[in-house]
Design an enzyme around this catalytic site. Structure first.
Site, PDB file in Angstrom:
ATOM      1  N   GLY A   5       7.006   7.109 -12.582  1.00  0.00           N
ATOM      2  CA  GLY A   5       7.179   8.302 -11.739  1.00  0.00           C
ATOM      3  C   GLY A   5       5.775   8.712 -11.287  1.00  0.00           C
ATOM      4  O   GLY A   5       5.712   9.697 -10.803  1.00  0.00           O
ATOM      5  N   GLY A  46       1.920   4.472  -9.320  1.00  0.00           N
ATOM      6  CA  GLY A  46       1.076   3.477  -9.674  1.00  0.00           C
ATOM      7  C   GLY A  46       1.158   2.299  -8.835  1.00  0.00           C
ATOM      8  O   GLY A  46       0.144   1.801  -8.315  1.00  0.00           O
ATOM      9  N   SER A  47       2.234   1.731  -8.181  1.00  0.00           N
ATOM     10  CA  SER A  47       2.256   0.648  -7.492  1.00  0.00           C
ATOM     11  C   SER A  47       1.893   0.704  -5.968  1.00  0.00           C
ATOM     12  O   SER A  47       1.048   0.169  -5.412  1.00  0.00           O
ATOM     13  CB  SER A  47       4.007   0.090  -7.460  1.00  0.00           C
ATOM     14  OG  SER A  47       4.293  -0.297  -8.665  1.00  0.00           O
ATOM     15  N   SER A  48       2.163   1.972  -5.581  1.00  0.00           N
ATOM     16  CA  SER A  48       1.655   2.605  -4.260  1.00  0.00           C
ATOM     17  C   SER A  48       0.522   2.697  -4.146  1.00  0.00           C
ATOM     18  O   SER A  48      -0.309   2.636  -3.098  1.00  0.00           O
ATOM     19  CB  SER A  48       2.546   3.789  -3.515  1.00  0.00           C
ATOM     20  OG  SER A  48       2.715   4.848  -4.325  1.00  0.00           O
ATOM     21  N   ALA A  49      -0.340   3.055  -5.289  1.00  0.00           N
ATOM     22  CA  ALA A  49      -1.762   3.272  -5.671  1.00  0.00           C
ATOM     23  C   ALA A  49      -2.465   1.788  -5.279  1.00  0.00           C
ATOM     24  O   ALA A  49      -3.443   1.981  -4.635  1.00  0.00           O
ATOM     25  CB  ALA A  49      -2.150   3.971  -6.766  1.00  0.00           C
ATOM     26  N   ASP A  89       4.658   9.797  -1.972  1.00  0.00           N
ATOM     27  CA  ASP A  89       3.754   9.128  -2.743  1.00  0.00           C
ATOM     28  C   ASP A  89       2.668   8.718  -1.735  1.00  0.00           C
ATOM     29  O   ASP A  89       1.460   9.088  -2.175  1.00  0.00           O
ATOM     30  CB  ASP A  89       4.393   8.114  -3.534  1.00  0.00           C
ATOM     31  CG  ASP A  89       5.434   8.524  -4.307  1.00  0.00           C
ATOM     32  OD1 ASP A  89       5.907   9.673  -4.204  1.00  0.00           O
ATOM     33  OD2 ASP A  89       6.106   7.620  -5.289  1.00  0.00           O
TER      34      ASP A  89
END
Length: 337
Positions: free
Chosen positions: A115, A118-121, A163
């Protein structure tokens, strides 16, 4: 020349999970952790593996631990999705890209699948690098849209814009996802806000729990589309909580902040209680017993809240450590892009 770009984890401070349902939210990114991308010109397109992509393990216990942390799919898929959506974006706008190729690799120490976005970063950093490599201008609001499309359209990850907006703007952002505005402009109404420095925030995350955001979002989406009254009312109240916090930042009425944070989670528990695991709920309960306010930073696995003083923060760390939970004071990024 090697192009290096960075993106940071996001903490949803108030309003989530209404961001995917025309609500309002406030979020910030913090640089205690980061995801980075390196990109350089090569004869062909190549995606290099990182530790979460490796397919060799010491033993079955090691395999079990790493799949629990990183899932089955790794990060290469994120880079591929980013590249494809970047190309589609340029193609739709009639932007002719220079005929050159690249090799790209990523690294990330953002706690995974907890949550913290991290993936979208990783995707945000990748698209930033490709935009720089091909000299393509991409405003933050549009960057957020493309990142979301990479996750949602290419990878079938249910998610909202929040995000990606916080990571694209790289500052604390107030976001209004009003349906008519979204329909007309193609994105939400985003406003940089100043968070008073005298508020003590913490972020805490489990070191033994990883759960994709799709678990909560899939259930919530079904109820929202079915018009469940309690869910529709919750969306409205999350938006109201967000406005109250924004106004409190401006007026200096900061005593109300912990109450707003706590209500955000309590409301979530009322309408999404069945999707909140015992371990996630226990984090909230322990933090509150220590005197802190607490809510999820995203869809579970990590929490954000306020504390009063150093003594309370130390007690919070001590209480949560027993259950394998790390606690940090987030260094909020305010420099923009």
């Amino acid at each position: 020349m090697i192009i290096k770009t960075t993106a940071y984890p996001r903490a949803a401070l108030i309003g989530n999970p209404s961001d995917g349902y025309f609500g309002k939210t406030i979020a910030f990114v913090f640089d205690n952790y980061s995801a980075g991308v390196e990109l350089y010109e090569t004869p062909q397109i190549a995606f290099l593996s990182a530790k979460r992509d490796l397919n060799e393990f010491d033993d079955l216990e090691d395999l079990d631990r790493k799949i629990g942390l990183f899932g089955y799919y790794g990060g290469i898929r994120l880079l591929k999705a980013a590249a494809r959506k970047f190309l589609i974006y340029c193609r739709e706008l009639g932007i002719k890209l220079e005929k050159k190729n690249f090799t790209i690799r990523y690294h990330s120490d953002i706690p995974n699948r907890l949550g913290l976005a991290g993936s979208s970063a990783i995707i945000t950093a990748a698209i930033r690098a490709m935009a720089q490599f091909y000299s393509v201008e991409m405003p933050p609001a549009i960057l957020a849209n493309v990142v979301l499309a990479a996750e949602r359209d290419e990878l079938s990850i249910p998610a909202g814009l929040q995000d990606r907006v916080a990571q694209a703007y790289n500052v604390p952002v107030y976001m209004d996802f009003a349906q008519e505005y979204m329909k007309q402009m193609g994105h939400g109404l985003y406003e940089k806000i100043d968070i008073p420095e005298n508020i003590n925030f913490y972020v805490a995350y489990r070191t033994d729990l990883a759960e994709g955001s799709e678990i909560l979002h899939s259930r919530l989406k079904d109820d929202y589309e079915a018009g469940v009254p309690a869910v529709l009312a919750a969306m409205k109240e999350w938006a109201e909580l967000t406005l109250q916090m924004k106004n409190a930042f401006v007026s200096g009425d900061l005593e109300i902040i912990p109450e707003l944070i706590n209500r955000n989670f309590d409301l979530r528990s009322e309408v999404c209680g069945g999707s909140i695991s015992a371990k996630n709920r226990r984090m909230i309960e322990i933090a509150r017993r220590a005197g802190a306010s607490a809510k999820f930073t995203g869809s579970g696995g990590a929490i954000v809240g306020t504390f009063e003083n150093d003594e309370m923060f130390t007690g919070l760390q001590r209480a949560l450590k027993v259950y394998g939970v790390e606690v940090v004071r987030p260094h909020i990024v305010t420099g923009g892009v």
